[in-house]
Design a protein around this motif. Sequence first.
Motif, short mmCIF file in Angstrom:
data_model
loop_
_atom_site.label_atom_id
_atom_site.label_comp_id
_atom_site.label_asym_id
_atom_site.label_seq_id
_atom_site.Cartn_x
_atom_site.Cartn_y
_atom_site.Cartn_z
N ILE A 1 -13.67 0.12 7.06
CA ILE A 1 -14.87 -0.70 6.87
C ILE A 1 -14.77 -1.42 5.52
CG2 ILE A 1 -17.39 -0.68 6.96
CD1 ILE A 1 -17.09 2.26 8.01
N ILE A 2 -13.72 -2.19 5.35
CA ILE A 2 -13.49 -2.91 4.11
C ILE A 2 -12.65 -4.14 4.42
CG2 ILE A 2 -11.48 -1.47 3.55
CD1 ILE A 2 -12.20 -1.80 0.57
N PRO A 3 -13.01 -5.27 3.84
CA PRO A 3 -12.20 -6.46 4.12
C PRO A 3 -10.79 -6.35 3.54
CG PRO A 3 -14.23 -7.01 2.91
CD PRO A 3 -14.15 -5.53 2.99
N TRP A 4 -9.84 -6.97 4.23
CA TRP A 4 -8.45 -6.94 3.76
C TRP A 4 -8.33 -7.50 2.34
CZ3 TRP A 4 -4.09 -4.66 3.80
CH2 TRP A 4 -3.00 -5.25 3.18
N ARG A 5 -9.10 -8.51 2.00
CA ARG A 5 -9.02 -9.11 0.66
C ARG A 5 -9.31 -8.06 -0.42
NH1 ARG A 5 -13.89 -9.27 -1.15
NH2 ARG A 5 -15.66 -9.62 0.21
N SER A 6 -10.22 -7.14 -0.12
CA SER A 6 -10.54 -6.08 -1.08
C SER A 6 -9.41 -5.06 -1.16
CB SER A 6 -11.85 -5.38 -0.70
OG SER A 6 -12.93 -6.29 -0.81
N VAL A 7 -8.86 -4.70 -0.01
CA VAL A 7 -7.72 -3.78 0.01
C VAL A 7 -6.55 -4.39 -0.77
CG1 VAL A 7 -6.00 -2.65 1.50
CG2 VAL A 7 -8.40 -2.72 2.20
N ALA A 8 -6.29 -5.67 -0.54
CA ALA A 8 -5.20 -6.35 -1.23
C ALA A 8 -5.45 -6.41 -2.73
CB ALA A 8 -5.02 -7.76 -0.66
N ILE B 1 0.85 -1.20 0.00
CA ILE B 1 0.00 0.00 0.00
C ILE B 1 0.88 1.24 0.00
CG2 ILE B 1 -1.76 1.31 1.26
CD1 ILE B 1 -2.76 -1.39 2.37
N ASP B 2 1.94 1.21 0.79
CA ASP B 2 2.89 2.33 0.82
C ASP B 2 3.56 2.51 -0.54
OD1 ASP B 2 2.31 2.72 3.51
OD2 ASP B 2 4.02 1.55 4.21
N LYS B 3 3.83 1.40 -1.22
CA LYS B 3 4.46 1.46 -2.54
C LYS B 3 3.57 2.20 -3.53
CE LYS B 3 6.56 -2.32 -3.57
NZ LYS B 3 6.84 -3.70 -3.98
N VAL B 4 2.26 1.95 -3.47
CA VAL B 4 1.32 2.66 -4.34
C VAL B 4 1.39 4.15 -4.05
CG1 VAL B 4 -1.12 3.03 -4.90
CG2 VAL B 4 -0.25 0.70 -4.67
N GLU B 5 1.42 4.51 -2.78
CA GLU B 5 1.49 5.92 -2.40
C GLU B 5 2.78 6.57 -2.90
OE1 GLU B 5 0.28 9.51 -0.91
OE2 GLU B 5 -0.91 7.69 -1.05
N ARG B 6 3.89 5.85 -2.80
CA ARG B 6 5.18 6.40 -3.25
C ARG B 6 5.20 6.60 -4.77
NH1 ARG B 6 7.20 2.48 0.25
NH2 ARG B 6 7.95 1.21 -1.50
N LYS B 7 4.44 5.81 -5.48
CA LYS B 7 4.44 5.89 -6.95
C LYS B 7 3.24 6.68 -7.46
CE LYS B 7 7.09 1.74 -7.54
NZ LYS B 7 7.60 0.93 -8.60
N LYS B 8 2.67 7.50 -6.61
CA LYS B 8 1.47 8.25 -6.94
C LYS B 8 1.66 9.16 -8.17
CE LYS B 8 -2.17 10.67 -4.50
NZ LYS B 8 -2.56 11.24 -3.22
N LYS B 9 2.84 9.76 -8.29
CA LYS B 9 3.10 10.64 -9.42
C LYS B 9 3.01 9.87 -10.74
CE LYS B 9 5.92 14.58 -8.86
NZ LYS B 9 7.23 15.19 -8.70
N ARG B 10 3.65 8.69 -10.77
CA ARG B 10 3.60 7.86 -11.97
C ARG B 10 2.17 7.37 -12.24
NH1 ARG B 10 5.00 4.68 -15.87
NH2 ARG B 10 4.88 2.43 -15.85
N VAL C 1 -7.61 4.95 -5.56
CA VAL C 1 -6.44 5.57 -4.94
C VAL C 1 -6.86 6.26 -3.64
CG1 VAL C 1 -4.66 7.35 -5.21
CG2 VAL C 1 -5.20 5.81 -7.12
N ASP C 2 -7.98 6.99 -3.69
CA ASP C 2 -8.49 7.67 -2.49
C ASP C 2 -8.84 6.66 -1.40
OD1 ASP C 2 -8.23 10.11 -3.76
OD2 ASP C 2 -10.38 10.34 -4.16
N LEU C 3 -9.47 5.57 -1.78
CA LEU C 3 -9.84 4.54 -0.82
C LEU C 3 -8.59 4.00 -0.11
CD1 LEU C 3 -12.41 1.70 -1.38
CD2 LEU C 3 -10.29 1.29 -0.19
N LEU C 4 -7.57 3.69 -0.89
CA LEU C 4 -6.32 3.18 -0.27
C LEU C 4 -5.71 4.22 0.66
CD1 LEU C 4 -4.23 1.15 -2.86
CD2 LEU C 4 -5.56 0.35 -0.92
#
Length: 135
Positions: A68-75, A25-34, A55-58
């Motif tokens: 209020i979201i299951p981990w499987r959905s976040v993953a 999840i942090d990796k997605v945030e770090r690559k937000k510009k790309r 992106v906002d949800l993450l």
Amino acid sequence: MSEKNKNINKEFIIGQSKNINSDDIDKVERKKKRLNKILNLRVFSKQRQKLRLLVDLLKEYRSGNYRIIPWRSVAAITFTLLYILNPLDIVPDVLPVFGYMDDMSVFMALYGLVDKDIEAYKEWKLNDLNEQESD
């Protein structure tokens, strides 16, 4: 659809998302510009708003504001965004238009998999905005 793209479905996302952890999840945030550059490509124009919502949800999940979201959905969402960010996925993104077809296939499969969780997030976000305005 190519033989490789036939394998892009809900099961593909479920299987791949089992390897996702909170560092991703942090990796997605770090690559937000790309990611923003990719989202601005014409091929994503019809899905841009939905992708930005993911992106906002993450971001809300990562900050602890929305859990209020299951981990499987976040993953699954994290895997999908990382897949879109990866230029060397099933069909390399350097191929004009065709390079993003697999990315769109993964996105569409994801949306079918977690659409109820995304709708719940949209409702939560709308209620949160309404509460902020009434304060």
